[in-house]
Design a protein around this motif. Structure first.
Motif, mmCIF file in Angstrom:
data_model
loop_
_atom_site.group_PDB
_atom_site.id
_atom_site.type_symbol
_atom_site.label_atom_id
_atom_site.label_comp_id
_atom_site.label_asym_id
_atom_site.label_seq_id
_atom_site.Cartn_x
_atom_site.Cartn_y
_atom_site.Cartn_z
ATOM 1 N N UNK A 91 0.852 -1.178 0.000
ATOM 2 C CA UNK A 91 0.000 0.000 0.000
ATOM 3 C C UNK A 91 0.894 1.237 0.000
ATOM 4 N N UNK A 92 0.306 2.393 -0.245
ATOM 5 C CA UNK A 92 1.096 3.627 -0.213
ATOM 6 C C UNK A 92 1.666 3.885 1.172
ATOM 7 N N UNK A 93 0.903 3.583 2.205
ATOM 8 C CA UNK A 93 1.357 3.839 3.575
ATOM 9 C C UNK A 93 2.321 2.774 4.091
ATOM 10 N N UNK A 94 2.159 1.535 3.635
ATOM 11 C CA UNK A 94 2.964 0.416 4.135
ATOM 12 C C UNK A 94 3.483 -0.422 2.976
ATOM 13 N N UNK A 144 -8.255 -3.158 2.894
ATOM 14 C CA UNK A 144 -7.669 -4.264 2.132
ATOM 15 C C UNK A 144 -7.280 -3.850 0.705
ATOM 16 N N UNK A 145 -7.675 -2.654 0.291
ATOM 17 C CA UNK A 145 -7.323 -2.191 -1.044
ATOM 18 C C UNK A 145 -5.810 -2.039 -1.117
ATOM 19 N N UNK A 146 -5.175 -2.854 -1.962
ATOM 20 C CA UNK A 146 -3.716 -2.903 -2.036
ATOM 21 C C UNK A 146 -3.320 -3.741 -3.237
ATOM 22 N N UNK A 147 -2.032 -3.809 -3.474
ATOM 23 C CA UNK A 147 -1.491 -4.745 -4.449
ATOM 24 C C UNK A 147 -0.924 -5.916 -3.665
ATOM 25 N N UNK A 148 -1.223 -7.142 -4.107
ATOM 26 C CA UNK A 148 -0.777 -8.345 -3.418
ATOM 27 C C UNK A 148 0.188 -9.110 -4.310
ATOM 28 N N UNK A 149 1.294 -9.527 -3.727
ATOM 29 C CA UNK A 149 2.339 -10.232 -4.461
ATOM 30 C C UNK A 149 2.593 -11.598 -3.843
ATOM 31 N N UNK A 150 2.804 -12.586 -4.693
ATOM 32 C CA UNK A 150 3.292 -13.873 -4.201
ATOM 33 C C UNK A 150 4.761 -13.993 -4.604
ATOM 34 N N UNK A 151 5.570 -14.543 -3.705
ATOM 35 C CA UNK A 151 7.016 -14.601 -3.897
ATOM 36 C C UNK A 151 7.526 -15.948 -3.421
ATOM 37 N N UNK A 152 8.477 -16.515 -4.174
ATOM 38 C CA UNK A 152 9.206 -17.683 -3.680
ATOM 39 C C UNK A 152 10.689 -17.353 -3.765
ATOM 40 N N UNK A 153 11.515 -18.204 -3.199
ATOM 41 C CA UNK A 153 12.955 -17.976 -3.174
ATOM 42 C C UNK A 153 13.691 -19.004 -3.999
ATOM 43 N N UNK A 154 14.667 -18.541 -4.722
ATOM 44 C CA UNK A 154 15.594 -19.427 -5.413
ATOM 45 C C UNK A 154 16.988 -18.909 -5.095
ATOM 46 N N UNK A 155 17.862 -19.784 -4.658
ATOM 47 C CA UNK A 155 19.180 -19.358 -4.233
ATOM 48 C C UNK A 155 19.188 -19.174 -2.733
#
Length: 120
Positions: free
Chosen positions: A54-57, A104-115
């Motif tokens: 979000x813009x604030x967080x 709840x209005x925000x952008x949601x990202x899913x992330x995994x790790x490689x390395x």
């Protein structure tokens, strides 16, 4: 109605991607929304992290789901952590937002790790 954009974010330690096919979702206050994330099987650990931006967080981690057993870890002290859950699905997972509210209005990202990485 609330607009919930979702976006794909490359794995932070490599060029491999997770796939978020629905790039935006809209829901009415009080509804439940699920945002899907498909794994490309390139993650070293079979864990997917969900972030809210979000813009604030900017980029606050919400939770982590283990794709091997479906266990969800919500220890990240997100201020709305009780509003979120995750489900393991064939080939990936879903972030579930229950009882949608304006915050709840925000952008949601899913992330995994490689390395190599360390979790703090």
């Amino acid at each position: 109605m609330l607009f919930l954009p979702a976006a794909a974010l490359c794995c932070l330690c490599s060029a491999e991607q997770l796939i978020q096919e629905q790039l935006s979702q809209t829901g009415r206050a009080g509804e439940t929304v699920a945002i899907s994330c498909k794994s490309t099987d390139q993650c070293d650990k079979k864990q997917i992290y969900w972030y809210q931006n979000t813009e604030k967080h900017p980029l606050k981690v919400i939770l982590r789901i283990d794709l091997a057993d479906g266990a969800v870890n919500s220890r990240y002290n997100h201020p709305q952590k009780l509003d979120f859950s995750a489900l393991r699905k064939p080939g990936g997972c879903e972030l579930v937002i229950k009882d949608i509210k304006p915050h709840h209005t925000a952008t949601y990202y899913c992330v995994c790790w490689k390395g190599s990485h360390s979790e703090k």
